[in-house]
Design a protein around this motif. Structure first.
Motif, PDB file in Angstrom:
ATOM      1  N   ASP A  30       1.085  -1.190   0.066  1.00 19.96           N
ATOM      2  CA  ASP A  30      -0.066   0.104   0.041  1.00 19.96           C
ATOM      3  C   ASP A  30       0.752   1.324  -0.127  1.00 19.96           C
ATOM      4  N   GLY A  31       1.769   1.092  -0.869  1.00 21.22           N
ATOM      5  CA  GLY A  31       2.662   2.632  -1.094  1.00 21.22           C
ATOM      6  C   GLY A  31       3.891   2.365  -0.449  1.00 21.22           C
ATOM      7  N   LEU A  32       4.237   1.704   0.463  1.00 19.22           N
ATOM      8  CA  LEU A  32       5.534   1.409   1.205  1.00 19.22           C
ATOM      9  C   LEU A  32       6.668   0.872   0.667  1.00 19.22           C
ATOM     10  N   LEU A  33       6.272  -0.314  -0.098  1.00 16.88           N
ATOM     11  CA  LEU A  33       7.123  -1.239  -0.758  1.00 16.88           C
ATOM     12  C   LEU A  33       7.413  -0.919  -2.103  1.00 16.88           C
ATOM     13  N   ASN A  34       8.544  -0.564  -2.858  1.00 20.00           N
ATOM     14  CA  ASN A  34       8.549  -0.443  -4.278  1.00 20.00           C
ATOM     15  C   ASN A  34       9.390  -1.122  -4.921  1.00 20.00           C
ATOM     16  N   ILE A  35       9.859  -2.386  -4.262  1.00 23.89           N
ATOM     17  CA  ILE A  35      10.783  -3.275  -5.256  1.00 23.89           C
ATOM     18  C   ILE A  35      10.045  -4.525  -5.293  1.00 23.89           C
ATOM     19  N   PRO A  36      10.400  -5.129  -6.058  1.00 22.51           N
ATOM     20  CA  PRO A  36       9.486  -6.759  -6.319  1.00 22.51           C
ATOM     21  C   PRO A  36       9.667  -7.706  -5.301  1.00 22.51           C
ATOM     22  N   VAL A  37       8.707  -8.709  -4.771  1.00 23.93           N
ATOM     23  CA  VAL A  37       8.701  -9.369  -3.875  1.00 23.93           C
ATOM     24  C   VAL A  37       8.682 -11.042  -4.645  1.00 23.93           C
ATOM     25  N   VAL A  38       9.882 -11.425  -4.141  1.00 19.83           N
ATOM     26  CA  VAL A  38      10.420 -12.939  -4.814  1.00 19.83           C
ATOM     27  C   VAL A  38      10.013 -13.904  -3.726  1.00 19.83           C
ATOM     28  N   TRP A  39       8.927 -14.827  -4.306  1.00 19.40           N
ATOM     29  CA  TRP A  39       8.376 -16.015  -3.568  1.00 19.40           C
ATOM     30  C   TRP A  39       9.416 -17.343  -3.906  1.00 19.40           C
ATOM     31  N   ASN A  40      10.273 -17.614  -3.143  1.00 19.13           N
ATOM     32  CA  ASN A  40      11.407 -18.425  -3.450  1.00 19.13           C
ATOM     33  C   ASN A  40      11.074 -19.784  -2.570  1.00 19.13           C
ATOM     34  N   THR A  41      10.375 -20.733  -3.439  1.00 13.55           N
ATOM     35  CA  THR A  41       9.441 -21.791  -2.957  1.00 13.55           C
ATOM     36  C   THR A  41       9.926 -23.176  -3.489  1.00 13.55           C
ATOM     37  N   SER A  42       9.426 -24.191  -2.575  1.00 11.82           N
ATOM     38  CA  SER A  42       9.652 -25.661  -3.040  1.00 11.82           C
ATOM     39  C   SER A  42       8.391 -25.788  -3.966  1.00 11.82           C
ATOM     40  N   SER A  43       7.202 -25.006  -3.977  1.00  9.57           N
ATOM     41  CA  SER A  43       6.223 -25.189  -4.919  1.00  9.57           C
ATOM     42  C   SER A  43       5.258 -26.423  -4.005  1.00  9.57           C
ATOM     43  N   TYR A  44       5.273 -26.410  -2.807  1.00  6.54           N
ATOM     44  CA  TYR A  44       4.461 -27.340  -2.230  1.00  6.54           C
ATOM     45  C   TYR A  44       3.398 -26.456  -1.350  1.00  6.54           C
ATOM     46  N   GLU A  45       2.899 -25.389  -1.892  1.00 10.65           N
ATOM     47  CA  GLU A  45       1.766 -24.662  -1.110  1.00 10.65           C
ATOM     48  C   GLU A  45       0.419 -25.443  -1.567  1.00 10.65           C
ATOM     49  N   ASN A  46      -0.531 -25.360  -0.693  1.00  9.17           N
ATOM     50  CA  ASN A  46      -1.921 -25.603  -1.055  1.00  9.17           C
ATOM     51  C   ASN A  46      -2.433 -25.016  -2.151  1.00  9.17           C
ATOM     52  N   PRO A  47      -2.723 -25.566  -3.271  1.00  7.57           N
ATOM     53  CA  PRO A  47      -2.937 -24.720  -4.741  1.00  7.57           C
ATOM     54  C   PRO A  47      -3.884 -23.419  -4.280  1.00  7.57           C
ATOM     55  N   GLU A  48      -4.773 -23.762  -3.250  1.00  8.90           N
ATOM     56  CA  GLU A  48      -5.767 -22.592  -3.127  1.00  8.90           C
ATOM     57  C   GLU A  48      -5.194 -21.472  -2.361  1.00  8.90           C
TER      58      GLU A  48
ATOM     59  N   ASP B 190      -1.583 -11.368  -5.237  1.00  3.91           N
ATOM     60  CA  ASP B 190      -1.842 -10.129  -4.834  1.00  3.91           C
ATOM     61  C   ASP B 190      -0.495  -9.626  -4.119  1.00  3.91           C
ATOM     62  N   VAL B 191       0.555 -10.282  -3.608  1.00  8.11           N
ATOM     63  CA  VAL B 191       1.469 -10.124  -2.841  1.00  8.11           C
ATOM     64  C   VAL B 191       2.679 -10.553  -3.697  1.00  8.11           C
ATOM     65  N   VAL B 192       2.704 -11.319  -4.591  1.00  9.62           N
ATOM     66  CA  VAL B 192       4.208 -11.607  -5.230  1.00  9.62           C
ATOM     67  C   VAL B 192       4.297 -10.920  -6.548  1.00  9.62           C
ATOM     68  N   ASP B 193       5.527 -10.746  -6.615  1.00 10.98           N
ATOM     69  CA  ASP B 193       5.953 -10.362  -8.235  1.00 10.98           C
ATOM     70  C   ASP B 193       6.603 -11.343  -9.075  1.00 10.98           C
ATOM     71  N   ILE B 194       7.561 -12.028  -8.548  1.00 11.35           N
ATOM     72  CA  ILE B 194       8.352 -13.031  -9.060  1.00 11.35           C
ATOM     73  C   ILE B 194       8.303 -14.532  -8.218  1.00 11.35           C
ATOM     74  N   TYR B 195       8.083 -15.443  -8.972  1.00  6.67           N
ATOM     75  CA  TYR B 195       7.952 -16.800  -8.541  1.00  6.67           C
ATOM     76  C   TYR B 195       9.178 -17.328  -8.838  1.00  6.67           C
ATOM     77  N   LEU B 196      10.106 -17.754  -7.773  1.00  2.42           N
ATOM     78  CA  LEU B 196      11.583 -18.478  -8.064  1.00  2.42           C
ATOM     79  C   LEU B 196      11.168 -19.875  -7.456  1.00  2.42           C
ATOM     80  N   ALA B 197      10.704 -20.738  -8.519  1.00  2.00           N
ATOM     81  CA  ALA B 197      10.162 -22.065  -7.986  1.00  2.00           C
ATOM     82  C   ALA B 197      10.834 -23.166  -8.189  1.00  2.00           C
ATOM     83  N   ASP B 198      11.158 -23.894  -7.294  1.00  2.00           N
ATOM     84  CA  ASP B 198      11.944 -25.393  -7.311  1.00  2.00           C
ATOM     85  C   ASP B 198      10.728 -26.260  -7.936  1.00  2.00           C
ATOM     86  N   ILE B 199      11.160 -27.164  -8.821  1.00  6.88           N
ATOM     87  CA  ILE B 199      10.501 -28.352  -8.718  1.00  6.88           C
ATOM     88  C   ILE B 199      11.367 -29.504  -8.655  1.00  6.88           C
ATOM     89  N   ARG B 200      11.139 -30.233  -7.646  1.00  6.41           N
ATOM     90  CA  ARG B 200      12.090 -31.075  -7.161  1.00  6.41           C
ATOM     91  C   ARG B 200      11.794 -32.607  -7.919  1.00  6.41           C
TER      92      ARG B 200
END
Ligand code: SF4
Length: 295
Positions: free
Chosen positions: A128-146, A153-163
């Motif tokens: 909401d105006g405070l952060l002006n650089i991208p957010v990287v979600w550095n993940t193993s990709s095991y989120e609940n898909p929902e 809404d909150v992520v700009d870049i997905y850095l996603a492992d597929i193991r």
């Protein structure tokens, strides 16, 4: 319509483990986490792929604990034994703003999945105006898909492992069920949300998906299957990072399949396969012939 709270407050369903434990009452799920955020370190990091780290560094926050139990995890004191310090959401906000002040090119959230509820709330406030650089979600990709639907809404870049390209390998080496089904579904969602990696005129990523594939010893076919999945679903322009850096740590030292590094021929076989498919945007690591140093 569901809210992210519905996947957390009465029982945690943030990741593919779907434990259903009440973390706000102090219960811990398979990720060894209750309601308190634990962070192992936060700093400017220069070891990621060039569009993420560049020369100025990525503002990296390493979260403690993990929803996977990889036998070979090189960060096992942090991921498996929870090494780190407790933080609340306000302090996490301060950390992120400090990294931005230090001229970090992005905020790189490493192993965020089991804290996705907390991080979502924090980044929502910051966007909401405070952060002006991208957010990287550095993940193993095991989120609940929902949960991935909220991350849009909150992520700009997905850095996603597929193991793993097979659920059975994920059960064997990382003690998680249906990993491949879930990770493939999630990475398709990541791409639908953000598209392929976009890089600005200074070489920094601004948005999109970069898939990481860690080549495991004796598992060349696994890596090739994942490359093929990416090619089939995202086309030859998809950004891939083919990682040769595997080093046996933790329980891998006692595992007959995992207790050696990746051979030069194995890694080259994977790289050649990507080239043969015509993949145009692969980050390749240097690899020396490590056969002599195999454990
Ligand atoms: S994040 Fe995953 S492992 Fe942790 S409690 Fe929630 S569902 Fe379980």
């Amino acid at each position: 319509m569901k809210r992210i709270e519905d996947f957390y407050n009465d029982g945690c369903f943030l990741c593919g483990n779907m434990c259903g434990v009440k973390r706000i009452s102090g219960e811990k799920g398979k990720c060894n986490s209750d309601d308190t955020i634990y962070i192992a370190s936060r700093n400017l990091h220069f070891g990621e792929e060039p569009p993420i780290s560049g020369y100025d560094g990525s503002g990296t926050i390493f979260f403690s604990n993990c929803s996977l139990k990889c036998r070979y995890c090189q960060n096992y004191p942090i991921s498996q034994f929870g090494v780190g310090k407790p933080y609340d959401q306000d302090r996490l906000i301060n950390i992120i703003l400090e990294l931005q002040k230090k001229k970090a090119k992005n905020i790189n959230l490493v192993t965020p999945t089991h804290y996705s509820y907390h991080i979502y709330r924090v980044i929502k406030k910051l966007k909401d105006g405070l952060l002006n650089i991208p957010v990287v979600w550095n993940t193993s990709s095991y989120e609940n898909p929902e949960i991935v639907d909220f991350l849009d809404d909150v992520v700009d870049i997905y850095l996603a492992d597929i193991r793993y390209s097979k659920n059975s390998d994920a059960e064997k080496y990382s003690s998680v069920k249906k990993y491949t089904d879930i990770a493939f579904q999630n990475v398709i969602k990541f791409f639908k949300q953000k598209g392929n990696l976009q890089i600005d005129e200074y070489g920094y990523a601004t948005k999109g998906l970069l898939v990481r594939i860690l080549v495991l010893p004796g598992m060349v076919e696994n890596a090739k299957d994942i490359i093929k999945f990416c090619y089939d679903n995202f086309g030859r322009e998809i950004y891939l990072s083919l990682m040769s850096q595997y080093t046996p740590y933790y329980k891998a030292l006692d595992d007959p399949n995992l207790k050696r590094r990746v051979k030069f021929e194995e890694y080259q076989d994977v790289v050649d396969y990507a080239k043969k498919l015509g993949l145009e945007n692969c980050f390749i690591q240097e690899i020396e012939d490590v056969e002599e140093r195999c454990l």
